[in-house]
Write a protein that holds these residues in place. Structure first.
Motif, short mmCIF file in Angstrom:
data_model
loop_
_atom_site.label_atom_id
_atom_site.label_comp_id
_atom_site.label_asym_id
_atom_site.label_seq_id
_atom_site.Cartn_x
_atom_site.Cartn_y
_atom_site.Cartn_z
N ARG A 9 34.29 7.22 80.38
CA ARG A 9 33.92 8.45 79.68
C ARG A 9 34.10 9.66 80.58
N GLY A 10 33.68 9.50 81.83
CA GLY A 10 33.83 10.61 82.78
C GLY A 10 35.28 10.98 83.01
N GLY A 11 36.16 9.97 83.02
CA GLY A 11 37.58 10.25 83.22
C GLY A 11 38.17 11.10 82.11
N ILE A 12 37.76 10.83 80.86
CA ILE A 12 38.25 11.62 79.73
C ILE A 12 37.74 13.06 79.82
N LYS A 13 36.47 13.21 80.18
CA LYS A 13 35.91 14.56 80.25
C LYS A 13 36.53 15.36 81.40
N VAL A 14 36.83 14.69 82.49
CA VAL A 14 37.50 15.37 83.60
C VAL A 14 38.85 15.93 83.16
N ARG A 15 39.57 15.16 82.39
CA ARG A 15 40.87 15.62 81.89
C ARG A 15 40.71 16.83 80.98
N LEU A 16 39.64 16.86 80.21
CA LEU A 16 39.39 18.01 79.33
C LEU A 16 39.00 19.24 80.15
N ILE A 17 38.13 19.07 81.14
CA ILE A 17 37.68 20.20 81.96
C ILE A 17 38.83 20.80 82.75
N THR A 18 39.68 19.94 83.28
CA THR A 18 40.77 20.41 84.14
C THR A 18 42.02 20.80 83.36
N GLY A 19 41.98 20.67 82.03
CA GLY A 19 43.12 21.09 81.22
C GLY A 19 44.30 20.15 81.27
N THR A 20 44.08 18.91 81.71
CA THR A 20 45.17 17.94 81.78
C THR A 20 45.18 16.99 80.58
N TYR A 21 44.23 17.18 79.68
CA TYR A 21 44.23 16.39 78.44
C TYR A 21 45.22 17.05 77.48
N CYS A 31 25.15 13.50 77.28
CA CYS A 31 25.47 13.61 75.85
C CYS A 31 26.89 14.13 75.64
N SER A 32 27.27 15.15 76.39
CA SER A 32 28.60 15.74 76.23
C SER A 32 29.69 14.78 76.68
N ARG A 33 29.39 13.96 77.68
CA ARG A 33 30.37 12.97 78.14
C ARG A 33 30.66 11.95 77.04
N LYS A 34 29.61 11.51 76.37
CA LYS A 34 29.78 10.57 75.26
C LYS A 34 30.52 11.23 74.10
N LEU A 35 30.23 12.50 73.86
CA LEU A 35 30.90 13.23 72.78
C LEU A 35 32.40 13.33 73.03
N CYS A 36 32.77 13.70 74.24
CA CYS A 36 34.20 13.84 74.57
C CYS A 36 34.93 12.51 74.45
N PHE A 37 34.28 11.45 74.88
CA PHE A 37 34.92 10.14 74.80
C PHE A 37 35.05 9.68 73.35
N SER A 38 34.04 9.99 72.53
CA SER A 38 34.10 9.63 71.12
C SER A 38 35.23 10.38 70.41
N LEU A 39 35.39 11.67 70.73
CA LEU A 39 36.47 12.45 70.14
C LEU A 39 37.84 11.91 70.57
N HIS A 40 37.93 11.53 71.82
CA HIS A 40 39.19 10.96 72.33
C HIS A 40 39.54 9.66 71.60
N CYS A 41 38.55 8.79 71.45
CA CYS A 41 38.79 7.51 70.76
C CYS A 41 39.16 7.75 69.29
#
Length: 346
Positions: free
Chosen positions: A211-223, A326-336
């Motif tokens: 989950r943290g890996g997905i959020k890192v990609r979103l924060i850094t603009g690499t998603y 909570c936001s980490r789980k949210l980002c991962f859920s959106l990604h999935c």
């Protein structure tokens, strides 16, 4: 009893060979040992150091010159075999004091270092010149000062670490400030040797790490969203969201607006609402105000630290960790959810 006469000072005029005067030498060499009227120990010490230094330089051609030469074990054997005997030769015949030992111990360091620093130019490829440039780069004392006044080992290691961390932290901050993709990331706490709150709040389990890996990609603009794909392809590809076909799929749309992902975010948005409403600080932004500004709400989800630095959000460390979780789980859920919908399309 016969009293011997006092010795008179011998001058060059006292000795003659025929009609020629014979000069009196104050030093002479016998079986490699310099005999002198004065300072015999110091003269022999300097001679031994000079001889050992010349031996060291003569071994340079064999690869005795650093990390790209012979292996350290081989260099040590060469030193013991050729250099060390020349340093120690005849010294057992003298009474040496501590400062003599110090000078002999520093033959491979201070003497060579001083010579290299004094003879090498700034454009030289010498290792010593390279080290001197590094000292200047990290705002540390020059090599000349270090040789003249060597610092304590512990304090030197501490100062070097602080100087290197400071230099690269400043360099990293300058680079990050130029990256538009890091607009959602809190850079104020960026420091070499520390980790972002996103990682420090994660437990040691594989789910949170993913989950943290997905959020890192979103924060850094690499998603990669459709907006990014369109931009990289010079707008030959549409930037419209492939899920809902309503508007461009940028970060705000993906996190909050896309109707196709509503069910994937609903639970976590409600949880985030409860966390925000539990904040009793009167200076904190209310949930209603956050919902009315998608940009601020997106920032809260991606990195709440930015809002704290801007005095928009004020909460305890515990609450901040809850928001992060909570936001980490949210980002991962959106990604999935996004991946599932895209992969299910014919």
């Amino acid at each position: 009893m016969k009293i011997p006469p006092k010795r008179s000072n011998i001058t060059t005029s006292d000795w003659k060979l025929g009609d020629k005067e014979v000069s009196v030498s104050k030093t002479t060499t016998h079986v490699g040992i310099i005999r002198s009227v004065k300072n015999e120990v110091a003269i022999n010490k300097e001679d031994r150091i000079s001889c050992a230094r010349k031996t060291l330089y003569s071994l340079t051609g064999t690869g005795f010159h650093g990390t790209n030469g012979l292996p350290p074990t081989t260099c040590m054997k060469l030193f013991i075999t050729y250099v060390l005997p020349r340093i120690l030769y005849s010294l057992e015949t003298f009474v040496l004091k501590q400062y003599h030992f110090d000078a002999l111990e520093n033959i491979t360091l201070n003497q060579i270092l001083k010579r290299q620093i004094s003879t090498k130019s700034e454009t030289s490829d010498s290792w010593f010149t390279y080290i001197d440039k590094l000292l200047v780069q990290y705002d540390l004392p020059s090599a000349v000062k270090m040789v003249t006044n060597p610092p304590c080992k512990l304090s030197w290691k501490k100062n070097v670490k602080l100087a290197i961390d400071k230099f690269w932290t400043q360099r990293l901050l300058l680079d990050c400030q130029k990256k538009s993709t890091l607009s959602y990331c809190d850079l104020s706490g960026l420091k070499i040797g520390t980790v972002h709150k996103l990682w420090s709040s994660i437990d040691s389990n594989s789910k949170d790490v993913r989950r943290g890996g997905i959020k890192v990609r979103l924060i850094t603009g690499t998603y990669v969203l459709q907006f990014n794909t369109s931009k990289f392809n010079q707008h030959e590809v549409s930037a419209v969201c492939p899920l809902c076909q309503c508007e461009d799929e940028d970060m705000v749309h993906f996190i909050l607006k896309c109707n196709a992902l509503f069910k994937y975010r609903k639970t976590y948005i409600e949880e985030l609402k409860l966390i925000m409403n539990s904040i009793s600080n009167p200076n904190a932004f209310s949930w209603k105000r956050l919902v009315g500004d998608f940009r601020l709400l997106t920032q809260l989800i991606l990195d709440a630290g930015v809002l704290i630095k801007q005095n928009i959000l004020s909460c305890s460390e515990k609450t901040l960790i809850e928001i992060e979780d909570c936001s980490r789980k949210l980002c991962f859920s959106l990604h999935c959810g996004r991946s599932l919908i895209i992969n299910s399309e014919p």
